[in-house]
Design a protein around this motif. Structure first.
Motif, short mmCIF file in Angstrom:
data_model
loop_
_atom_site.label_atom_id
_atom_site.label_comp_id
_atom_site.label_asym_id
_atom_site.label_seq_id
_atom_site.Cartn_x
_atom_site.Cartn_y
_atom_site.Cartn_z
N THR A 1 53.04 30.71 35.95
CA THR A 1 51.91 31.49 36.44
C THR A 1 50.88 30.59 37.11
O THR A 1 50.39 30.90 38.21
N SER A 2 50.52 29.50 36.47
CA SER A 2 49.52 28.60 37.04
C SER A 2 50.00 28.04 38.37
O SER A 2 49.22 27.90 39.33
N HIS A 3 51.31 27.72 38.46
CA HIS A 3 51.85 27.19 39.72
C HIS A 3 51.78 28.23 40.83
O HIS A 3 51.34 27.94 41.96
N ASP A 4 52.20 29.47 40.53
CA ASP A 4 52.22 30.50 41.57
C ASP A 4 50.83 30.98 41.94
O ASP A 4 50.61 31.42 43.08
N LEU A 5 49.89 30.93 41.01
CA LEU A 5 48.51 31.30 41.35
C LEU A 5 47.85 30.25 42.22
O LEU A 5 46.98 30.56 43.05
N ARG A 6 48.24 28.99 42.04
CA ARG A 6 47.65 27.94 42.85
C ARG A 6 48.10 28.03 44.31
O ARG A 6 47.36 27.60 45.21
N THR A 7 49.29 28.57 44.56
CA THR A 7 49.81 28.59 45.93
C THR A 7 48.92 29.37 46.89
O THR A 7 48.51 28.82 47.92
N PRO A 8 48.58 30.64 46.63
CA PRO A 8 47.68 31.34 47.57
C PRO A 8 46.28 30.75 47.59
O PRO A 8 45.63 30.75 48.64
N LEU A 9 45.80 30.25 46.45
CA LEU A 9 44.48 29.64 46.45
C LEU A 9 44.46 28.39 47.32
O LEU A 9 43.50 28.15 48.07
N THR A 10 45.51 27.59 47.24
CA THR A 10 45.59 26.39 48.07
C THR A 10 45.68 26.76 49.55
O THR A 10 45.06 26.11 50.40
N THR B 1 42.17 33.21 61.30
CA THR B 1 41.88 32.63 60.00
C THR B 1 41.60 33.71 58.96
O THR B 1 42.07 33.64 57.82
N ALA B 2 40.83 34.73 59.36
CA ALA B 2 40.52 35.82 58.43
C ALA B 2 41.79 36.55 58.01
O ALA B 2 41.97 36.92 56.84
N ARG B 3 42.71 36.77 58.98
CA ARG B 3 43.97 37.45 58.63
C ARG B 3 44.80 36.60 57.67
O ARG B 3 45.41 37.12 56.73
N ALA B 4 44.83 35.27 57.89
CA ALA B 4 45.60 34.40 57.01
C ALA B 4 45.02 34.40 55.60
O ALA B 4 45.76 34.47 54.60
N VAL B 5 43.68 34.34 55.50
CA VAL B 5 43.04 34.36 54.18
C VAL B 5 43.27 35.72 53.52
O VAL B 5 43.49 35.80 52.31
N LEU B 6 43.22 36.79 54.31
CA LEU B 6 43.43 38.13 53.75
C LEU B 6 44.85 38.27 53.21
O LEU B 6 45.07 38.87 52.15
N ASP B 7 45.84 37.71 53.92
CA ASP B 7 47.22 37.75 53.42
C ASP B 7 47.34 37.03 52.08
O ASP B 7 48.01 37.51 51.15
N SER B 8 46.69 35.88 51.95
CA SER B 8 46.73 35.14 50.68
C SER B 8 46.03 35.92 49.58
O SER B 8 46.47 35.94 48.43
N LEU B 9 44.91 36.59 49.92
CA LEU B 9 44.20 37.40 48.93
C LEU B 9 45.06 38.57 48.46
O LEU B 9 45.06 38.91 47.28
N GLU B 10 45.77 39.20 49.39
CA GLU B 10 46.62 40.32 49.01
C GLU B 10 47.75 39.86 48.09
O GLU B 10 48.09 40.55 47.12
N ARG B 11 48.33 38.69 48.39
CA ARG B 11 49.36 38.18 47.51
C ARG B 11 48.80 37.85 46.13
O ARG B 11 49.42 38.13 45.10
N LEU B 12 47.60 37.27 46.11
CA LEU B 12 46.96 36.94 44.84
C LEU B 12 46.65 38.21 44.06
O LEU B 12 46.86 38.27 42.84
N GLN B 13 46.18 39.25 44.74
CA GLN B 13 45.89 40.52 44.08
C GLN B 13 47.15 41.14 43.52
O GLN B 13 47.16 41.66 42.38
N LEU B 14 48.25 41.10 44.27
CA LEU B 14 49.51 41.64 43.80
C LEU B 14 50.00 40.89 42.57
O LEU B 14 50.49 41.49 41.61
N MET B 15 49.85 39.57 42.58
CA MET B 15 50.32 38.77 41.45
C MET B 15 49.49 39.05 40.20
O MET B 15 50.04 39.18 39.10
N VAL B 16 48.17 39.17 40.36
CA VAL B 16 47.31 39.46 39.20
C VAL B 16 47.65 40.83 38.63
O VAL B 16 47.72 41.01 37.40
N ALA B 17 47.89 41.82 39.50
CA ALA B 17 48.26 43.15 39.01
C ALA B 17 49.58 43.10 38.25
O ALA B 17 49.74 43.74 37.20
N SER B 18 50.54 42.32 38.77
CA SER B 18 51.83 42.19 38.08
C SER B 18 51.67 41.50 36.74
O SER B 18 52.31 41.87 35.75
#
Length: 305
Positions: A100-109, A130-147
């Motif tokens: 979990t810590s490894h996969d959460l670090r990926t979108p944050l990085t 840049t905003a679209r790239a950050v938004l994609d990472s945020l969506e992945r992070l949100q999906l992972m937290v929900a999972s």
């Protein structure tokens, strides 16, 4: 005339020997009982001492098992079985925390890198990109937290609702609200009803459809039927399929095959493990069956009695 206190037919010497023998017999019996009880409880003392040494940081130790096949042996074996389950659970939690810590670090990085590069050269930065790239990472992070929250609820054994669920109607309602990326073929038998939590079963079906759509070339088939007293739901895609030796790996948390990474680099590797856990919580199974083309996921649940 003097009358003796002891009748003539009783010997004082014999009486003394009898009392002494009785006392000796009682003493020997008590000593033998003490030694027998101590010998019997010695395995219990050994198990107690070993259990006192076992800590949460080291669950590899086991209690000694007595030689004789009796209740104490069964107690020791049951204690060791409990320690086996505890060790596996702790090891699973450790791996889960590490993954979990490894996969959460990926979108944050990724977000940090995008913003850092943008701030180094703000005049040359394409801010919408840049905003679209950050938004994609945020969506992945949100999906992972929900999972992760879903997994935490499932691991905690939180009871869900139990009500009649028609699998054909569940599939129809799920497909209606989805934006289809490929053609979906429906083969639905009406009246296949199970007892379950509609929200959890919808999540299970959604995860299977997400996986199928990511790997399908053109078509996904969803089938609902009865088979030997069970409700069966199958989701089949026409993609590359999953090799037999890797069909259990995909149900491990954060496990992603190379083909999956090429198809969808932003996946979490949690959808299929969550789907299987929901199936098992409903008394069913989720497996991958043989298919002439693509992957065939088979869900079996008990029919509503």
């Amino acid at each position: 005339m003097v009358v003796s206190d002891v009748p003539w037919y009783i010997s004082l010497r014999f009486l003394g020997l009898l009392i002494a023998g009785w006392l000796l017999l009682v003493g020997v019996t008590a000593l033998a009982a003490y030694r027998a009880v101590s010998s019997t409880l010695q395995p219990v003392d050994a198990m107690t001492s070993k259990l006192a040494e076992i800590t949460g940081g080291d669950l590899s130790q086991r209690v000694p098992v007595p030689w004789f096949h009796d209740e104490l042996r069964r107690l020791a074996e049951r204690a060791n079985q409990t320690l086996d389950r505890a060790e596996r659970a702790v090891e699973q939690q450790r791996r889960f925390a590490s993954d979990t810590s490894h996969d959460l670090r990926t979108p944050l990085t990724a977000m940090h890198t995008e913003l850092d590069e943008a701030l180094l050269h703000p005049e040359e930065t394409d801010w919408p990109r840049t905003a679209r790239a950050v938004l994609d990472s945020l969506e992945r992070l949100q999906l992972m937290v929900a999972s992760l929250l879903d997994i935490a609820r499932l691991d905690a054994g939180a009871p869900g609702r139990r009500e009649p669920v028609d699998l054909a109607e569940l599939v129809k309602s799920e497909l209606v609200r989805r934006a289809r990326k490929v053609t979906v073929t429906e083969q639905l038998t009406p009246g296949v009803v199970v007892d379950g939590d509609p929200l959890h079963l919808s999540r299970l079906l959604g995860n299977l459809l997400d996986n199928a759509e990511r790997h399908a070339e053109h078509n996904v088939t969803v089938e609902v039927a009865r088979d030997d007293g069970s409700a069966v739901l199958e989701v089949v895609d026409d993609g590359d399929g999953i090799p037999p030796d890797q069909r259990e790996i995909v149900f491990q948390r954060f496990a992603r095959l190379d083909a999956s990474r090429r198809k969808d680099a932003g996946g979490t590797g949690l959808g299929l493990p969550i789907a299987r856990q929901i199936a098992e919580n409903h008394g069913g199974t989720l497996t991958i069956g043989d298919s002439p083309c693509g992957a065939r996921f088979v869900l079996r649940l008990p029919l509503r009695s």
